[in-house]
Design an enzyme around this catalytic site. Structure first.
Site, PDB file in Angstrom:
ATOM      1  N   ASP A  23       1.102  -1.120  -0.328  1.00 55.45           N
ATOM      2  CA  ASP A  23       0.226   0.151   0.443  1.00 55.45           C
ATOM      3  C   ASP A  23       0.770   1.036   0.152  1.00 55.45           C
ATOM      4  OD1 ASP A  23      -1.996   1.263   0.142  1.00 55.45           O
ATOM      5  OD2 ASP A  23      -2.916   0.962   2.192  1.00 55.45           O
ATOM      6  N   TRP A  28       3.493   8.068  -2.504  1.00 55.66           N
ATOM      7  CA  TRP A  28       4.532   8.078  -2.959  1.00 55.66           C
ATOM      8  C   TRP A  28       4.571   8.870  -3.868  1.00 55.66           C
ATOM      9  CZ3 TRP A  28       7.337   7.657  -7.235  1.00 55.66           C
ATOM     10  CH2 TRP A  28       9.049   6.708  -6.795  1.00 55.66           C
ATOM     11  N   HIS A  40       2.849   2.886  -8.620  1.00 55.00           N
ATOM     12  CA  HIS A  40       2.618   1.916  -9.040  1.00 55.00           C
ATOM     13  C   HIS A  40       4.262   0.967  -9.752  1.00 55.00           C
ATOM     14  CE1 HIS A  40      -1.018   1.776  -7.645  1.00 55.00           C
ATOM     15  NE2 HIS A  40      -1.668   2.781  -8.247  1.00 55.00           N
ATOM     16  N   SER A  68      -7.032  -6.361  -5.994  1.00 51.95           N
ATOM     17  CA  SER A  68      -8.131  -6.546  -5.019  1.00 51.95           C
ATOM     18  C   SER A  68      -9.533  -6.418  -6.289  1.00 51.95           C
ATOM     19  CB  SER A  68      -8.561  -5.818  -4.309  1.00 51.95           C
ATOM     20  OG  SER A  68      -9.361  -4.790  -3.529  1.00 51.95           O
ATOM     21  N   GLU A  70     -11.697  -5.179  -5.673  1.00 53.90           N
ATOM     22  CA  GLU A  70     -12.827  -4.240  -5.230  1.00 53.90           C
ATOM     23  C   GLU A  70     -12.066  -2.635  -5.519  1.00 53.90           C
ATOM     24  OE1 GLU A  70     -11.995  -5.815  -2.685  1.00 53.90           O
ATOM     25  OE2 GLU A  70     -13.867  -6.324  -2.597  1.00 53.90           O
ATOM     26  N   TRP A  72     -11.534  -2.661  -9.047  1.00 53.04           N
ATOM     27  CA  TRP A  72     -12.594  -2.331  -9.985  1.00 53.04           C
ATOM     28  C   TRP A  72     -13.008  -0.821  -9.666  1.00 53.04           C
ATOM     29  CZ3 TRP A  72     -10.384  -4.700 -14.079  1.00 53.04           C
ATOM     30  CH2 TRP A  72     -10.217  -5.560 -14.152  1.00 53.04           C
ATOM     31  N   LEU A 134      10.962 -20.829  -4.766  1.00 49.27           N
ATOM     32  CA  LEU A 134      10.086 -19.978  -4.020  1.00 49.27           C
ATOM     33  C   LEU A 134       8.682 -19.925  -4.097  1.00 49.27           C
ATOM     34  CD1 LEU A 134       9.176 -17.202  -2.594  1.00 49.27           C
ATOM     35  CD2 LEU A 134      10.132 -16.034  -3.677  1.00 49.27           C
TER      36      LEU A 134
HETATM   37  C1  FPP Z   1      -1.699   0.211  -3.538  1.00 47.26           C
HETATM   38  O1  FPP Z   1      -1.692   1.455  -3.330  1.00 47.26           O
HETATM   39  C2  FPP Z   1      -0.858  -0.679  -4.176  1.00 47.26           C
HETATM   40  C3  FPP Z   1      -1.963  -1.342  -5.039  1.00 47.26           C
HETATM   41  C4  FPP Z   1      -3.695  -1.357  -5.217  1.00 47.26           C
HETATM   42  C5  FPP Z   1      -1.438  -1.894  -5.937  1.00 47.26           C
HETATM   43  C6  FPP Z   1      -0.616  -2.579  -5.951  1.00 47.26           C
HETATM   44  C7  FPP Z   1       0.395  -2.821  -7.841  1.00 47.26           C
HETATM   45  C8  FPP Z   1       1.445  -3.349  -8.219  1.00 47.26           C
HETATM   46  C9  FPP Z   1       2.931  -3.286  -7.030  1.00 47.26           C
HETATM   47  C10 FPP Z   1       1.890  -2.939  -9.384  1.00 47.26           C
HETATM   48  C11 FPP Z   1       1.923  -4.194 -10.338  1.00 47.26           C
HETATM   49  C12 FPP Z   1       2.255  -5.618  -9.607  1.00 47.26           C
HETATM   50  C13 FPP Z   1       2.662  -6.683  -9.952  1.00 47.26           C
HETATM   51  C14 FPP Z   1       2.770  -7.732  -9.321  1.00 47.26           C
HETATM   52  C15 FPP Z   1       2.779  -6.120 -10.944  1.00 47.26           C
HETATM   53  P1  FPP Z   1      -2.169   2.531  -3.625  1.00 47.26           P
HETATM   54  O2  FPP Z   1      -2.339   2.854  -5.375  1.00 47.26           O
HETATM   55  O3  FPP Z   1      -3.839   2.391  -3.390  1.00 47.26           O
HETATM   56  O4  FPP Z   1      -1.680   3.676  -3.076  1.00 47.26           O
HETATM   57  P2  FPP Z   1      -2.600   4.875  -2.273  1.00 47.26           P
HETATM   58  O5  FPP Z   1      -2.979   4.577  -0.783  1.00 47.26           O
HETATM   59  O6  FPP Z   1      -1.088   5.568  -1.400  1.00 47.26           O
HETATM   60  O7  FPP Z   1      -3.258   5.830  -3.063  1.00 47.26           O
END
Ligand code: FPP
Length: 244
Positions: A23, A28, A40, A68, A70, A72, A134
């Site tokens: 998260d 960031w 991302h 997740s 959710e 979408w 792994l």
């Molecule tokens: C949460 O940060 C992160 C996600 C919903 C997506 C995580 C995805 C990746 C790291 C990239 C895709 C993964 C792979 C394996 C290719 P957020 O966007 O909710 O952050 P925020 O809460 O600061 O807005």
């Protein structure tokens, strides 16, 4: 820095299975005046670091929450960006993961994914199926409640067909209907960015999981951060409801 950390005790109590809720990518990026996709992208680099660290430390199972059920609800553009990153990640990393002995698995409902991504996930699983160093599970369009409901539906179907008696339905039987079949429950679940909730991740499986919350944003989550979380885990006493 690798294993030389002052707090890290690599000698004992390594978690078998580490799960991560990644998260903070958006925050960031925002802190740097960048579009969310950049957070991302940097998050994908942190995924690479986490898989390498797990392999080096001897963690046998790593499960990450990439998208997740959710998610979408996010703007279409961001959903597309996340799917694009997943596609790119598999295309670029598959060979190296396979060479390094990583078995890739995906949990979640694939029916809503685009055909090419569905095919990629299948290919990645088939091509890495023999690997054991792994077991790396990526949750995509995953929800813990949805997973439990699907298990219940499967059990109800089998009971209706006469293949199961209600009294046969033990925890072990129930687990055979979950998507995480053959994967032990997580020993340690880490969530970055300061939020302290499970957000529908591995609800059944995390009944006795040790939880670790850190304010570090996922793109900043280094090898040292993972080692520190494991080191902290190693100091805990797991009682599973007993007295220890
Ligand atoms: C949460 O940060 C992160 C996600 C919903 C997506 C995580 C995805 C990746 C790291 C990239 C895709 C993964 C792979 C394996 C290719 P957020 O966007 O909710 O952050 P925020 O809460 O600061 O807005």
């Amino acid at each position: 820095m690798a294993l030389a950390s002052s707090t890290y005790d690599g000698s004992s109590g390594m978690p078998t299975h580490v799960a991560i809720i990644m998260d903070g990518n958006g925050r960031w990026a925002k802190a740097r005046g960048l579009p969310r996709i950049e957070g991302h992208r940097k998050g994908v680099e942190a995924v690479r670091t986490a898989t390498k660290t797990c392999m080096d430390l001897g963690v046998e199972y790593l499960t990450i929450y990439a998208f997740s059920a959710e998610n979408w609800k996010r703007p279409l553009r961001e959903v597309d960006d996340l799917m694009g990153l997943l596609r790119l990640y598999i295309r670029r990393e598959l060979n190296e993961l396979r060479r390094n002995g990583v078995q890739l698995r995906f949990i979640g409902d694939r029916s809503r994914l685009s055909n090419d991504i569905m095919k990629l996930l299948q290919e990645a699983e088939t091509e890495t199926a023999v690997n054991r160093r792994l077991i790396f599970t990526v949750a995509v369009n995953y929800g813990g409640r949805q997973e439990i409901l699907e298990a219940v539906q499967g059990i109800a179907r089998d009971a209706k067909d006469g293949a199961l008696e209600p009294s046969d339905i033990t925890e072990a039987v129930f687990e055979r209907y979950l998507q995480s079949v053959d994967v032990p429950d997580p020993d340690l679940l880490i969530r970055t960015s300061g939020e302290q909730r499970l957000s529908n991740f591995l609800l059944w499986q995390s009944a006795y999981t040790e939880l670790a919350f850190t304010s570090t944003l996922w793109p900043d989550f280094t090898r040292q951060c993972l080692e520190d979380a494991i080191s902290d885990y190693q100091k805990r006493e797991r009682r599973y409801g007993g007295t220890g």
